[in-house]
Design a protein around this motif. Structure first.
Motif, mmCIF file in Angstrom:
data_model
loop_
_atom_site.group_PDB
_atom_site.id
_atom_site.type_symbol
_atom_site.label_atom_id
_atom_site.label_comp_id
_atom_site.label_asym_id
_atom_site.label_seq_id
_atom_site.Cartn_x
_atom_site.Cartn_y
_atom_site.Cartn_z
ATOM 1 N N ASP A 63 0.821 -1.207 0.000
ATOM 2 C CA ASP A 63 0.000 0.000 0.000
ATOM 3 C C ASP A 63 0.854 1.256 0.000
ATOM 4 O OD1 ASP A 63 -2.357 -1.448 0.034
ATOM 5 O OD2 ASP A 63 -2.433 -1.524 2.221
ATOM 6 N N ALA A 64 2.176 1.089 -0.061
ATOM 7 C CA ALA A 64 3.080 2.231 0.054
ATOM 8 C C ALA A 64 3.284 2.972 -1.259
ATOM 9 C CB ALA A 64 4.423 1.765 0.597
ATOM 10 N N ASP A 65 3.494 2.250 -2.353
ATOM 11 C CA ASP A 65 3.859 2.891 -3.617
ATOM 12 C C ASP A 65 3.101 2.272 -4.784
ATOM 13 O OD1 ASP A 65 5.956 4.614 -2.607
ATOM 14 O OD2 ASP A 65 7.144 2.789 -2.348
ATOM 15 N N TYR A 66 2.811 3.118 -5.783
ATOM 16 C CA TYR A 66 2.212 2.669 -7.037
ATOM 17 C C TYR A 66 2.759 3.564 -8.133
ATOM 18 C CZ TYR A 66 -1.146 1.564 -10.665
ATOM 19 O OH TYR A 66 -1.725 1.158 -11.857
ATOM 20 N N VAL A 67 3.190 2.952 -9.238
ATOM 21 C CA VAL A 67 3.717 3.724 -10.362
ATOM 22 C C VAL A 67 3.428 2.961 -11.647
ATOM 23 C CG1 VAL A 67 6.022 2.692 -10.322
ATOM 24 C CG2 VAL A 67 5.742 5.032 -11.147
ATOM 25 N N PHE A 68 3.405 3.694 -12.760
ATOM 26 C CA PHE A 68 3.244 3.023 -14.048
ATOM 27 C C PHE A 68 4.206 3.631 -15.060
ATOM 28 C CE2 PHE A 68 0.410 6.610 -14.378
ATOM 29 C CZ PHE A 68 0.531 7.037 -15.690
ATOM 30 N N LEU A 69 4.538 2.833 -16.058
ATOM 31 C CA LEU A 69 5.433 3.245 -17.130
ATOM 32 C C LEU A 69 4.710 3.042 -18.445
ATOM 33 C CD1 LEU A 69 8.283 4.086 -18.107
ATOM 34 C CD2 LEU A 69 8.852 1.662 -18.108
#
Length: 89
Positions: A63-69
């Motif tokens: 639940d700490a980090d979310y990213v997309f490329l």
């Protein structure tokens, strides 16, 4: 191959959940990073055509980090800012 590293420490991130999504938002594959921060997707997943073409990789660290490329866009071109890298041999 996908590598996940911390921006704060540059250390490999273990247990990050990665998803490879197609242009039509269908999940093509999932992977979890190992102790080296590395995850591998099957090469055949990158050969999709039309709506099944790979478009995005997402990374979720609990639940700490979310990213997309976004894989459909070109990478950053920093050559106009004096960042050129090493001279080709």
């Amino acid at each position: 191959n996908v590598f996940a590293r911390s921006l704060a420490t540059a250390q490999p991130l273990i247990g990050v959940e990665l998803q490879l999504l197609a242009k039509n938002n269908e999940i093509l594959g999932t992977a979890i990073t190992d102790t080296d921060g590395r995850a591998t997707f099957t090469a055949g997943l990158l050969r999709g055509t039309a709506a099944m073409t790979p478009a995005v990789i997402t990374a979720k660290n609990g639940d700490a980090d979310y990213v997309f490329l976004d894989m459909t866009r070109a990478g950053f071109d920093l050559s106009d800012r004096g960042v050129t890298g090493r001279t080709a041999p």
